[in-house]
Design a protein around this motif. Structure first.
Motif, mmCIF file in Angstrom:
data_model
loop_
_atom_site.group_PDB
_atom_site.id
_atom_site.type_symbol
_atom_site.label_atom_id
_atom_site.label_comp_id
_atom_site.label_asym_id
_atom_site.label_seq_id
_atom_site.Cartn_x
_atom_site.Cartn_y
_atom_site.Cartn_z
ATOM 1 N N ASN A 1 12.173 -4.357 0.586
ATOM 2 C CA ASN A 1 13.065 -3.356 0.018
ATOM 3 C C ASN A 1 12.287 -2.099 -0.319
ATOM 4 N N GLU A 2 12.962 -0.981 -0.282
ATOM 5 C CA GLU A 2 12.311 0.274 -0.650
ATOM 6 C C GLU A 2 11.825 0.176 -2.095
ATOM 7 N N GLY A 3 10.655 0.684 -2.344
ATOM 8 C CA GLY A 3 10.091 0.616 -3.687
ATOM 9 C C GLY A 3 9.193 -0.581 -3.909
ATOM 10 N N GLU A 4 9.129 -1.492 -2.944
ATOM 11 C CA GLU A 4 8.268 -2.670 -3.079
ATOM 12 C C GLU A 4 6.815 -2.374 -2.718
ATOM 13 N N GLU A 5 6.527 -1.192 -2.200
ATOM 14 C CA GLU A 5 5.163 -0.768 -1.887
ATOM 15 C C GLU A 5 4.512 -1.583 -0.776
ATOM 16 N N PHE B 1 -2.398 -6.531 -6.222
ATOM 17 C CA PHE B 1 -3.193 -7.570 -6.890
ATOM 18 C C PHE B 1 -2.346 -8.462 -7.786
ATOM 19 N N LYS B 2 -1.136 -8.062 -8.111
ATOM 20 C CA LYS B 2 -0.272 -8.844 -9.000
ATOM 21 C C LYS B 2 0.709 -9.731 -8.237
ATOM 22 N N SER C 1 -13.038 6.468 -8.101
ATOM 23 C CA SER C 1 -12.345 7.501 -8.866
ATOM 24 C C SER C 1 -11.392 8.328 -8.007
ATOM 25 N N THR C 2 -11.389 8.115 -6.690
ATOM 26 C CA THR C 2 -10.477 8.853 -5.827
ATOM 27 C C THR C 2 -9.077 8.232 -5.899
ATOM 28 N N GLU C 3 -8.075 9.007 -5.521
ATOM 29 C CA GLU C 3 -6.694 8.521 -5.579
ATOM 30 C C GLU C 3 -6.397 7.470 -4.521
ATOM 31 N N THR C 4 -7.126 7.523 -3.406
ATOM 32 C CA THR C 4 -6.871 6.587 -2.316
ATOM 33 C C THR C 4 -8.129 5.791 -1.990
ATOM 34 N N PRO D 1 -5.810 5.619 4.604
ATOM 35 C CA PRO D 1 -5.875 5.623 3.134
ATOM 36 C C PRO D 1 -4.648 4.978 2.485
ATOM 37 N N ILE D 2 -4.919 4.283 1.385
ATOM 38 C CA ILE D 2 -3.892 3.603 0.609
ATOM 39 C C ILE D 2 -4.069 4.016 -0.852
ATOM 40 N N ASP D 3 -2.979 4.262 -1.532
ATOM 41 C CA ASP D 3 -3.035 4.677 -2.930
ATOM 42 C C ASP D 3 -3.643 3.565 -3.782
ATOM 43 N N ARG D 4 -4.681 3.889 -4.532
ATOM 44 C CA ARG D 4 -5.351 2.895 -5.385
ATOM 45 C C ARG D 4 -4.404 2.278 -6.407
ATOM 46 N N ARG D 5 -3.508 3.082 -6.951
ATOM 47 C CA ARG D 5 -2.568 2.546 -7.952
ATOM 48 C C ARG D 5 -1.706 1.446 -7.345
ATOM 49 N N THR D 6 -1.337 1.612 -6.085
ATOM 50 C CA THR D 6 -0.544 0.586 -5.408
ATOM 51 C C THR D 6 -1.332 -0.710 -5.309
#
Length: 143
Positions: free
Chosen positions: A32-36, A83-84, A115-118, A72-77
């Motif tokens: 689904n959209e938003g599932e990353e 990881f969860k 420290s980078t975003e991706t 590149p992949i967003d680190r926050r994702t």
């Protein structure tokens, strides 16, 4: 900034190649959209064993001596979502011109905090998904 249509098309081809490579061993369904993540997959011969896929594709991927580098992949994702997950998460990186797909299970061991975003991942060339090799992915998913 919106993606270019060429990048969208290349990404779509990468997603298609990834789904096609996994089809012999798994049912592949769009997340689904938003599932990353792109796909939620279930092993055909082991019902109830799920895994997730983030598919990437490039016409000019970066190769090293024995690896291909993911886009590149967003680190926050990765840190706050992947990881969860209770099921394994895999990056599938497609060289869309050569029509080759490589996989890597995302773990804290192969993730480099920074420290980078991706971030990017080095995916061993030995982990190519072909009709002959896709079955080798099953034990890794079940582990």
């Amino acid at each position: 900034m919106p993606k270019s249509k060429k990048k969208d098309a290349t990404g779509d081809i990468g997603e298609h190649l990834a789904a096609e490579a996994l089809a012999p061993i798994a049912t592949v369904g769009r997340c689904n959209e938003g599932e990353e993540l792109d796909y939620r997959c279930e092993l055909r011969k082991h019902p109830g064993n799920w895994f997730y896929v983030q598919a990437k594709g490039s016409e000019k991927p970066t190769y090293g001596k024995d690896f291909i580098t993911s886009l590149p992949i967003d680190r926050r994702t990765v840190e706050n979502y992947w990881f969860k997950q209770i099921h394994p998460v895999y990056i599938l990186m497609a060289d869309v011109r050569a029509r080759r797909v490589f996989y890597l299970r995302v773990t804290r061991a192969n993730y480099e905090p920074g420290s980078t975003e991706t971030c990017t991942f080095r995916i061993p060339l030995a982990q190519e998904l072909t009709a002959e090799s896709v079955g080798r992915l099953v034990p890794d998913i079940l582990a």
